[in-house]
Design an enzyme around this catalytic site. Sequence first.
Site, PDB file in Angstrom:
ATOM      1  N   CYS A 115       3.020  -3.294   0.616  1.00 52.74           N
ATOM      2  CA  CYS A 115       2.632  -3.187  -0.674  1.00 52.74           C
ATOM      3  C   CYS A 115       2.464  -4.436  -1.407  1.00 52.74           C
ATOM      4  O   CYS A 115       1.988  -4.847  -2.423  1.00 52.74           O
ATOM      5  CB  CYS A 115       3.535  -2.403  -1.702  1.00 52.74           C
ATOM      6  SG  CYS A 115       3.552  -0.563  -1.044  1.00 52.74           S
ATOM      7  N   HIS A 255       2.816  -4.142  -8.549  1.00 51.22           N
ATOM      8  CA  HIS A 255       2.657  -3.054  -7.855  1.00 51.22           C
ATOM      9  C   HIS A 255       2.792  -1.491  -8.389  1.00 51.22           C
ATOM     10  O   HIS A 255       3.840  -1.939  -9.293  1.00 51.22           O
ATOM     11  CB  HIS A 255       3.492  -3.341  -6.593  1.00 51.22           C
ATOM     12  CG  HIS A 255       3.442  -2.222  -5.672  1.00 51.22           C
ATOM     13  ND1 HIS A 255       2.404  -1.364  -5.448  1.00 51.22           N
ATOM     14  CD2 HIS A 255       4.612  -1.457  -5.185  1.00 51.22           C
ATOM     15  CE1 HIS A 255       2.681  -0.495  -4.574  1.00 51.22           C
ATOM     16  NE2 HIS A 255       3.980  -0.391  -4.472  1.00 51.22           N
ATOM     17  N   ASN A 285       0.503   5.414  -6.493  1.00 52.14           N
ATOM     18  CA  ASN A 285       1.047   4.309  -5.675  1.00 52.14           C
ATOM     19  C   ASN A 285      -0.099   4.165  -4.432  1.00 52.14           C
ATOM     20  O   ASN A 285      -0.294   4.980  -3.596  1.00 52.14           O
ATOM     21  CB  ASN A 285       2.148   4.374  -5.305  1.00 52.14           C
ATOM     22  CG  ASN A 285       2.770   3.337  -4.347  1.00 52.14           C
ATOM     23  OD1 ASN A 285       1.729   2.481  -3.843  1.00 52.14           O
ATOM     24  ND2 ASN A 285       4.072   3.064  -4.106  1.00 52.14           N
TER      25      ASN A 285
END
Length: 332
Positions: A115, A255, A285
């Site tokens: 990520c 993020h 996500n």
Amino acid sequence: MTEKRIGIISTGSYLPKEEVGNEEVAARAGVTAEWIERKTQIVSRRYAAPDEATSDLAVHAANRALEQAGLTADRIDYLIVSTSTGDFPQPPTSYLVQDALGAYAAACFDINVVCSGFVYALELARSLVEGRPDCHVLVIGADLYSRILDFGDRRTAVLFADGAGAAVVGPVAEPYGIIGIDLVSRGDAHDLIRVEAGGSRNPASARTLAEGGHYFRMNGRGVRDFVTEQVPPALAVLAERVGVGLDEVDHFVPHQANGVMLGEVVELAGLTRATTHRTLQKYGNVGSASVPVALDEANRSGALAAGDLVLLAGFGGGMSIGASLLRWGVAA
């Protein structure tokens, strides 16, 4: 003659068409829709169609970034794809993207920093442009997690989804562009996020399939502790190094891991003055795509004004942190 710096020239993103709400996810994960929203602030997410792979999502996002930049694919000198869910173990996903775009003048490679990957790729792009000041780098973050989720695991199934975001990096006019980037790697926490099977240590077999070794696994509590303890100090280190106070930041593009956790990071880092850009409510996500998708939405909505200080922050598997501070403005 106008002095040049290195910055983001354009952005693009792509989210698959299928929208999956909390009710559907909750039924499979053994929780309620209310529980998902309360714990994560996610309401819906997007899943790729059966005939879509990571490279397909990446190509859509790349085309939108190229169009905004006014560039054709043959003007790209380097193409970087950040992904932990590539189409195949080999060849690199970036080569599939290159072929689909027709960007044959570009040198291509993949990186996998989960990520944090988009910010890591941004630092690589900056170093490439420093070496060739007239070049353009296409940076793409793309992940397709719906193919590696155990939908009965509430720690992961309620959070992760599919998407892609892109940016063209190249010369921009002073005073715009990247001010500084800091990267942090903590291999001592590598076991917090993992896919245990399919590599050289634990190759694919009937046993690994039966044991669910190819699913994405995460120690949710451990990840949350890492993020809340490590990310705010890392952001402070970058700000101090470049001589900018975090209370001067206009836009925070993090993020999109978990909405509740993001709120904690904002408070702990002293970023309450900044506008925090969130897309997780509707997209979940999306891994390495999280930061560029949120940045593209902020850019295309008109929220980012020339001269604004923008802080990008990726964090995730490895464990890793990538933070970039830039002064927004793409005029060359």
